[in-house]
Design a protein around this motif. Structure first.
Motif, PDB file in Angstrom:
ATOM      1  N   ALA A   2      14.848 -43.128  23.453  1.00 39.06           N
ATOM      2  CA  ALA A   2      15.104 -43.471  22.050  1.00 39.06           C
ATOM      3  C   ALA A   2      14.005 -42.906  21.158  1.00 39.06           C
ATOM      4  CB  ALA A   2      15.175 -44.987  21.895  1.00 39.06           C
ATOM      5  N   LYS A   3      14.414 -42.462  19.977  1.00 36.30           N
ATOM      6  CA  LYS A   3      13.442 -41.924  19.022  1.00 36.30           C
ATOM      7  C   LYS A   3      12.935 -43.071  18.158  1.00 36.30           C
ATOM      8  CE  LYS A   3      15.536 -37.448  18.949  1.00 36.30           C
ATOM      9  NZ  LYS A   3      16.219 -36.421  18.213  1.00 36.30           N
ATOM     10  N   ARG A   4      11.633 -43.222  18.112  1.00 38.16           N
ATOM     11  CA  ARG A   4      11.038 -44.320  17.355  1.00 38.16           C
ATOM     12  C   ARG A   4      10.425 -43.780  16.071  1.00 38.16           C
ATOM     13  NH1 ARG A   4       7.771 -48.771  20.154  1.00 38.16           N
ATOM     14  NH2 ARG A   4       7.463 -48.921  17.941  1.00 38.16           N
ATOM     15  N   GLU A  46       9.250 -33.822   6.452  1.00 34.89           N
ATOM     16  CA  GLU A  46      10.556 -33.199   6.620  1.00 34.89           C
ATOM     17  C   GLU A  46      10.523 -32.398   7.905  1.00 34.89           C
ATOM     18  OE1 GLU A  46      14.061 -31.449   6.483  1.00 34.89           O
ATOM     19  OE2 GLU A  46      12.380 -30.085   6.418  1.00 34.89           O
ATOM     20  N   HIS A  47      11.588 -32.470   8.672  1.00 37.56           N
ATOM     21  CA  HIS A  47      11.654 -31.745   9.942  1.00 37.56           C
ATOM     22  C   HIS A  47      12.439 -30.452   9.760  1.00 37.56           C
ATOM     23  CE1 HIS A  47      10.564 -35.791  11.234  1.00 37.56           C
ATOM     24  NE2 HIS A  47       9.913 -35.151  12.184  1.00 37.56           N
ATOM     25  N   LEU A  48      11.821 -29.324  10.122  1.00 35.16           N
ATOM     26  CA  LEU A  48      12.476 -28.021   9.991  1.00 35.16           C
ATOM     27  C   LEU A  48      13.797 -28.011  10.743  1.00 35.16           C
ATOM     28  CD1 LEU A  48       9.410 -25.692  10.573  1.00 35.16           C
ATOM     29  CD2 LEU A  48      10.525 -26.198   8.419  1.00 35.16           C
ATOM     30  N   ILE A  49      13.765 -28.429  11.990  1.00 29.10           N
ATOM     31  CA  ILE A  49      14.988 -28.589  12.775  1.00 29.10           C
ATOM     32  C   ILE A  49      15.294 -30.085  12.761  1.00 29.10           C
ATOM     33  CG2 ILE A  49      16.083 -28.324  15.035  1.00 29.10           C
ATOM     34  CD1 ILE A  49      14.024 -26.057  15.543  1.00 29.10           C
ATOM     35  N   PRO A  50      16.383 -30.470  12.087  1.00 25.80           N
ATOM     36  CA  PRO A  50      16.698 -31.900  11.960  1.00 25.80           C
ATOM     37  C   PRO A  50      16.797 -32.591  13.314  1.00 25.80           C
ATOM     38  CG  PRO A  50      18.114 -30.574  10.553  1.00 25.80           C
ATOM     39  CD  PRO A  50      17.360 -29.618  11.435  1.00 25.80           C
ATOM     40  N   LEU A  51      16.425 -33.839  13.328  1.00 27.92           N
ATOM     41  CA  LEU A  51      16.474 -34.621  14.566  1.00 27.92           C
ATOM     42  C   LEU A  51      17.895 -34.684  15.111  1.00 27.92           C
ATOM     43  CD1 LEU A  51      14.097 -37.527  13.526  1.00 27.92           C
ATOM     44  CD2 LEU A  51      13.536 -35.357  14.625  1.00 27.92           C
ATOM     45  N   SER A  52      18.885 -34.742  14.200  1.00 30.00           N
ATOM     46  CA  SER A  52      20.280 -34.809  14.628  1.00 30.00           C
ATOM     47  C   SER A  52      20.752 -33.511  15.265  1.00 30.00           C
ATOM     48  CB  SER A  52      21.180 -35.150  13.438  1.00 30.00           C
ATOM     49  OG  SER A  52      21.141 -34.114  12.477  1.00 30.00           O
ATOM     50  N   ARG A  53      19.954 -32.441  15.117  1.00 28.49           N
ATOM     51  CA  ARG A  53      20.312 -31.145  15.711  1.00 28.49           C
ATOM     52  C   ARG A  53      19.346 -30.754  16.823  1.00 28.49           C
ATOM     53  NH1 ARG A  53      23.511 -27.379  11.806  1.00 28.49           N
ATOM     54  NH2 ARG A  53      24.560 -28.989  10.626  1.00 28.49           N
ATOM     55  N   GLY A  54      18.638 -31.742  17.353  1.00 31.03           N
ATOM     56  CA  GLY A  54      17.778 -31.501  18.506  1.00 31.03           C
ATOM     57  C   GLY A  54      16.316 -31.282  18.193  1.00 31.03           C
ATOM     58  N   ASP A  56      12.393 -32.083  17.401  1.00 28.47           N
ATOM     59  CA  ASP A  56      11.470 -33.044  18.002  1.00 28.47           C
ATOM     60  C   ASP A  56      10.783 -33.856  16.915  1.00 28.47           C
ATOM     61  OD1 ASP A  56       9.577 -34.448  19.429  1.00 28.47           O
ATOM     62  OD2 ASP A  56       8.759 -32.705  20.459  1.00 28.47           O
ATOM     63  N   LEU A  57      10.877 -35.162  17.024  1.00 24.33           N
ATOM     64  CA  LEU A  57      10.290 -36.073  16.041  1.00 24.33           C
ATOM     65  C   LEU A  57       8.786 -35.917  15.939  1.00 24.33           C
ATOM     66  CD1 LEU A  57      10.618 -38.620  14.186  1.00 24.33           C
ATOM     67  CD2 LEU A  57      10.225 -39.973  16.232  1.00 24.33           C
ATOM     68  N   LEU A  58       8.107 -35.675  17.043  1.00 24.99           N
ATOM     69  CA  LEU A  58       6.646 -35.693  17.066  1.00 24.99           C
ATOM     70  C   LEU A  58       6.008 -34.310  17.156  1.00 24.99           C
ATOM     71  CD1 LEU A  58       6.172 -38.737  19.450  1.00 24.99           C
ATOM     72  CD2 LEU A  58       6.142 -38.706  16.948  1.00 24.99           C
ATOM     73  N   ASP A  59       6.782 -33.246  17.071  1.00 28.00           N
ATOM     74  CA  ASP A  59       6.235 -31.894  17.170  1.00 28.00           C
ATOM     75  C   ASP A  59       5.635 -31.478  15.827  1.00 28.00           C
ATOM     76  OD1 ASP A  59       5.617 -29.267  17.652  1.00 28.00           O
ATOM     77  OD2 ASP A  59       7.691 -28.611  17.943  1.00 28.00           O
ATOM     78  N   PRO A  60       4.310 -31.257  15.764  1.00 28.99           N
ATOM     79  CA  PRO A  60       3.688 -30.858  14.498  1.00 28.99           C
ATOM     80  C   PRO A  60       4.247 -29.545  13.941  1.00 28.99           C
ATOM     81  CG  PRO A  60       2.010 -31.466  16.109  1.00 28.99           C
ATOM     82  CD  PRO A  60       3.325 -31.427  16.829  1.00 28.99           C
ATOM     83  N   ALA A  61       4.727 -28.657  14.796  1.00 30.64           N
ATOM     84  CA  ALA A  61       5.312 -27.398  14.329  1.00 30.64           C
ATOM     85  C   ALA A  61       6.663 -27.611  13.652  1.00 30.64           C
ATOM     86  CB  ALA A  61       5.465 -26.435  15.497  1.00 30.64           C
TER      87      ALA A  61
END
Length: 90
Positions: A2-4, A46-54, A56-61
């Motif tokens: 699960a993503k927290r 903001e996540h470059l690659i959305p979490l819903s599209r795979g 990573d929640l915790l990837d600084p890149a």
């Protein structure tokens, strides 16, 4: 797994991105870090690659600074929406 959203590693990532003081990567304008978190112009990660599209929640890149409003407008698209409209050529 699960993503927290409320875990210590995520808060640490948010602090790291905020500390960099980068402008909003979507619109290019500075972010006022003193604004109330509920303001549309406040800081969010903001996540470059959305979490819903795979993404990573915790990837600084995968993490960038953004205004809450810009982040919401992007939604779960991988590429940000282009500003303005392309003209039609006849």
């Amino acid at each position: 797994m699960a993503k927290r959203w409320d875990g210590r590693p995520y808060r640490r990532l948010c602090q790291e991105v905020r500390r960099r003081g980068d402008p909003c990567w979507l619109c290019g304008h500075d972010i006022d870090l003193t604004l109330d978190p509920r303001s549309p112009w406040s800081f969010t990660v903001e996540h470059l690659i959305p979490l819903s599209r795979g993404g990573d929640l915790l990837d600084p890149a995968n993490a960038r600074s953004a205004h809450r409003r810009c982040n919401s407008a992007k939604g779960n698209r991988v590429a940000p929406r282009t500003v303005g409209r392309a003209s039609r050529r006849w």
